[in-house]
Scaffold this motif. Structure first.
Motif, short mmCIF file in Angstrom:
data_model
loop_
_atom_site.label_atom_id
_atom_site.label_comp_id
_atom_site.label_asym_id
_atom_site.label_seq_id
_atom_site.Cartn_x
_atom_site.Cartn_y
_atom_site.Cartn_z
N ALA A 240 3.01 1.20 -4.24
CA ALA A 240 2.92 2.32 -4.99
C ALA A 240 1.78 3.23 -4.53
O ALA A 240 1.97 4.45 -4.91
CB ALA A 240 2.68 2.05 -6.39
N ALA A 241 0.97 2.83 -3.80
CA ALA A 241 -0.08 3.76 -3.07
C ALA A 241 0.40 4.71 -2.14
O ALA A 241 1.63 4.63 -1.42
CB ALA A 241 -1.02 2.55 -2.40
N ASP A 242 -0.38 5.80 -1.86
CA ASP A 242 0.01 6.77 -1.03
C ASP A 242 -0.13 6.32 0.30
O ASP A 242 -0.93 5.25 0.53
CB ASP A 242 -0.58 8.11 -1.45
CG ASP A 242 -2.10 7.88 -1.22
OD1 ASP A 242 -2.89 7.00 -0.57
OD2 ASP A 242 -2.89 8.91 -1.95
N ASP A 243 0.00 7.00 1.56
CA ASP A 243 -0.04 6.65 2.61
C ASP A 243 -1.39 6.27 3.23
O ASP A 243 -1.85 5.33 3.71
CB ASP A 243 0.54 7.72 3.72
CG ASP A 243 2.16 7.66 3.70
OD1 ASP A 243 2.73 6.88 3.10
OD2 ASP A 243 2.71 8.52 4.26
N SER A 244 -2.56 6.92 2.71
CA SER A 244 -3.91 7.15 3.16
C SER A 244 -4.62 5.54 2.67
O SER A 244 -5.18 4.99 2.83
CB SER A 244 -4.66 8.02 2.81
OG SER A 244 -4.74 8.35 1.30
N ALA A 245 -4.03 5.38 1.15
CA ALA A 245 -4.56 4.21 0.53
C ALA A 245 -3.92 3.00 1.28
O ALA A 245 -4.64 2.02 1.22
CB ALA A 245 -4.14 4.27 -0.72
N PHE A 246 -2.45 3.32 1.71
CA PHE A 246 -1.84 2.25 2.32
C PHE A 246 -2.44 1.62 3.45
O PHE A 246 -2.89 0.48 3.90
CB PHE A 246 -0.39 2.51 2.54
CG PHE A 246 0.20 1.52 3.49
CD1 PHE A 246 0.81 0.40 2.75
CD2 PHE A 246 0.79 1.73 4.65
CE1 PHE A 246 1.46 -0.52 3.55
CE2 PHE A 246 1.23 0.77 5.23
CZ PHE A 246 1.67 -0.28 4.68
N LEU A 247 -3.00 2.73 4.36
CA LEU A 247 -3.55 2.39 5.68
C LEU A 247 -4.88 1.91 5.53
O LEU A 247 -5.43 0.92 6.28
CB LEU A 247 -3.54 3.86 6.36
CG LEU A 247 -2.49 4.17 6.94
CD1 LEU A 247 -2.61 5.66 7.60
CD2 LEU A 247 -1.91 3.24 8.05
N ALA A 248 -5.80 2.30 4.58
CA ALA A 248 -7.00 1.65 4.02
C ALA A 248 -6.67 0.06 3.95
O ALA A 248 -7.64 -0.84 4.43
CB ALA A 248 -7.54 2.31 2.91
N GLU A 249 -5.93 -0.12 3.10
CA GLU A 249 -5.51 -1.62 2.86
C GLU A 249 -5.09 -2.48 4.14
O GLU A 249 -5.66 -3.50 4.21
CB GLU A 249 -4.46 -1.89 1.81
CG GLU A 249 -4.83 -1.28 0.43
CD GLU A 249 -5.68 -2.11 -0.44
OE1 GLU A 249 -6.00 -3.32 0.14
OE2 GLU A 249 -6.17 -1.79 -1.52
N VAL A 250 -4.42 -1.70 5.01
CA VAL A 250 -3.97 -2.40 6.22
C VAL A 250 -5.15 -2.59 7.35
O VAL A 250 -5.51 -3.66 7.77
CB VAL A 250 -2.91 -1.56 6.96
CG1 VAL A 250 -2.55 -2.17 8.41
CG2 VAL A 250 -1.69 -1.43 6.21
N GLU A 251 -5.94 -1.71 7.34
CA GLU A 251 -7.26 -1.63 8.12
C GLU A 251 -8.25 -2.96 7.53
O GLU A 251 -8.91 -3.43 8.33
CB GLU A 251 -8.07 -0.24 8.03
CG GLU A 251 -7.22 0.70 8.98
CD GLU A 251 -7.76 1.93 9.10
OE1 GLU A 251 -8.75 2.30 7.88
OE2 GLU A 251 -7.66 2.77 9.88
N ARG A 252 -8.42 -2.88 6.34
CA ARG A 252 -9.24 -4.01 5.57
C ARG A 252 -8.76 -5.40 6.38
O ARG A 252 -9.52 -6.24 6.18
CB ARG A 252 -9.17 -3.87 4.10
CG ARG A 252 -9.89 -4.88 3.36
CD ARG A 252 -9.85 -4.68 1.94
NE ARG A 252 -10.55 -5.75 1.33
CZ ARG A 252 -10.22 -6.02 0.10
NH1 ARG A 252 -9.26 -5.53 -0.76
NH2 ARG A 252 -10.72 -7.00 -0.51
N ARG A 253 -7.35 -5.54 6.43
CA ARG A 253 -6.82 -6.66 6.89
C ARG A 253 -6.66 -7.02 8.22
O ARG A 253 -6.77 -8.00 8.78
CB ARG A 253 -5.46 -7.00 6.10
CG ARG A 253 -5.65 -7.34 4.71
CD ARG A 253 -4.29 -7.07 3.88
NE ARG A 253 -4.30 -7.34 2.39
CZ ARG A 253 -4.83 -6.64 1.46
NH1 ARG A 253 -5.32 -5.14 2.03
NH2 ARG A 253 -5.13 -6.82 0.23
#
Length: 391
Positions: A240-253
């Protein structure tokens, strides 16, 4: 009502995805243009859309696709695999297992290929080879003496063998009354193609995190395919997150190794499940690919197992045809069942076992010791690489 009555088909394939297309081409290569083959799929009428997924294709699958002339030009060799096992916020992620890129005969054990590029290469080759493409779904099939009658819309065709390559919810398998052992995992796979600043060096990275395996798989250029399996509740939040929030979650992992990340195409998500058909054959019907089996993607074996179905079925059908035998008969299809059943069941059990091993935090110490022992055993690592390569 008028029904068309063109020539009887030798092989009808329900489903024009990569498995069905690869099978048609393998049969065409083995038996030539005299074999009458048709693929049935309503999706053939629609333009191909972008696909967020990519496949890790083992060496034996690459050979098959090269042999049929459908190997994409920009397939990226996998130069190694690095596996870590950590908690999400651990400052250090030690590598517990690292596998090299060479199988026993010196070739890369796998390549990464974008699914949309693979599908385009297969369809282009099928058209060049004169495979009949029917933009319709088979609604019904009935056994008749010496063959099957297929109904699709207002039309009918007859065939000698019907192959179900129509996916995990296969209508063909359901009509044939073949039961399947299946269940859903409490995970959703999030997929995307990512661009990144730092080169990947051809190395695939898989982090086993508490929510599930998180894989960054090398594509051509500074790009990778993300396959992130996450618990359903957390996955739905990220979807449900937008692209920037999605990428932030990916970068965290992903950690810092890749640098800044960008999206290079659409995002996708699909629920994960296990499926194993009780039988791979029916009355002049054979199941292949997801219609027969669906495994967890953590080992990247789903499409490779499907390509081994293709190799086995095309070999058995070709041998029967050359010998003047009925390749749709029960005795011939029993050879396919025997050729594939044990390996598929073994892969299904192994991937499900790995999922359960890594799903429980209590086993972390034990599994890390096990991976460390494998990492220090070169002969065992070579065997693992050769097995993953299908060699």
């Amino acid at each position: 009502m008028t029904r068309s009555s063109p020539a009887v088909l030798d092989v009808a394939i329900a489903g024009a995805g990569p498995t069905g297309l690869a099978l048609a081409l393998a049969l065409r290569r083995a038996l030539g243009r005299s074999l009458r083959i048709a693929l049935f799929d309503p999706a053939l009428a629609r333009p191909a859309g972008q696909d967020a997924r990519a496949s890790m294709i083992a060496a034996d699958g690459r050979r098959l696709l090269q042999d049929v002339g459908a190997w994409p030009d920009n397939a990226a060799p996998v130069a190694g695999l690095r596996i870590t096992d950590s908690r999400l916020d651990d400052a250090i992620r030690p590598t517990f297992l690292e596998l090299g890129d060479r199988a026993l005969d010196g070739e890369p054990f796998a390549h990464m290929v974008a699914d949309s590029e693979l599908r385009a290469a297969l369809r282009r080759r099928a058209e060049e080879e004169g495979v009949e493409l029917v933009a319709a779904a088979i609604d019904r099939h009935e056994a008749t003496p010496g063959g099957l009658t297929l109904s699709f819309g207002l039309d009918e065709r007859r065939c000698r063998l019907l192959v179900a390559a129509d996916g995990a919810r296969s209508p063909t398998r359901a009509r044939e009354g073949i039961a399947a052992h299946q269940f859903a995992y409490d995970q959703i796979a999030l997929v995307a193609t990512l661009g990144h600043e730092a080169p990947h060096g051809g190395v695939a990275v898989q982090h086993f995190l508490p929510g599930g395996p998180f894989a960054m798989l090398p594509l051509s250029g500074n790009r990778c395919s993300l396959v992130w399996s996450e618990r359903r509740a957390e996955a739905e939040r990220v979807i449900a997150a937008d692209d920037s929030a999605f990428l932030a979650e990916v970068e965290r992992r992903a950690g810092p190794d890749f640098g800044a990340l960008t999206l290079d195409g659409p995002r996708g998500a699909f629920p994960l499940r296990f499926l194993l058909a009780r039988s791979f054959v029916g009355r002049r019907v054979a199941l292949a690919g997801d219609a027969a089996h669906v495994v967890h993607p953590l080992a990247g074996q789903g499409f490779n197992v499907a390509l081994r179905d293709v190799a086995a079925l095309s070999r058995i059908v070709a041998a029967a045809a050359r010998g003047g035998e009925d390749f749709g008969a029960a005795a011939t299809l029993a050879l396919y069942e025997r050729a594939r059943r044990l390996e598929v069941a073994s892969v299904a059990a192994a991937t499900d076992g790995l999922y359960r091993l890594f799903a429980h935090g209590a086993t972390r110490g034990l599994r890390d010791v096990g991976m460390g022992l494998i990492d220090r055993a070169p002969s065992l690592k070579r065997r693992i690489v050769a097995t993953a390569a299908g060699l």
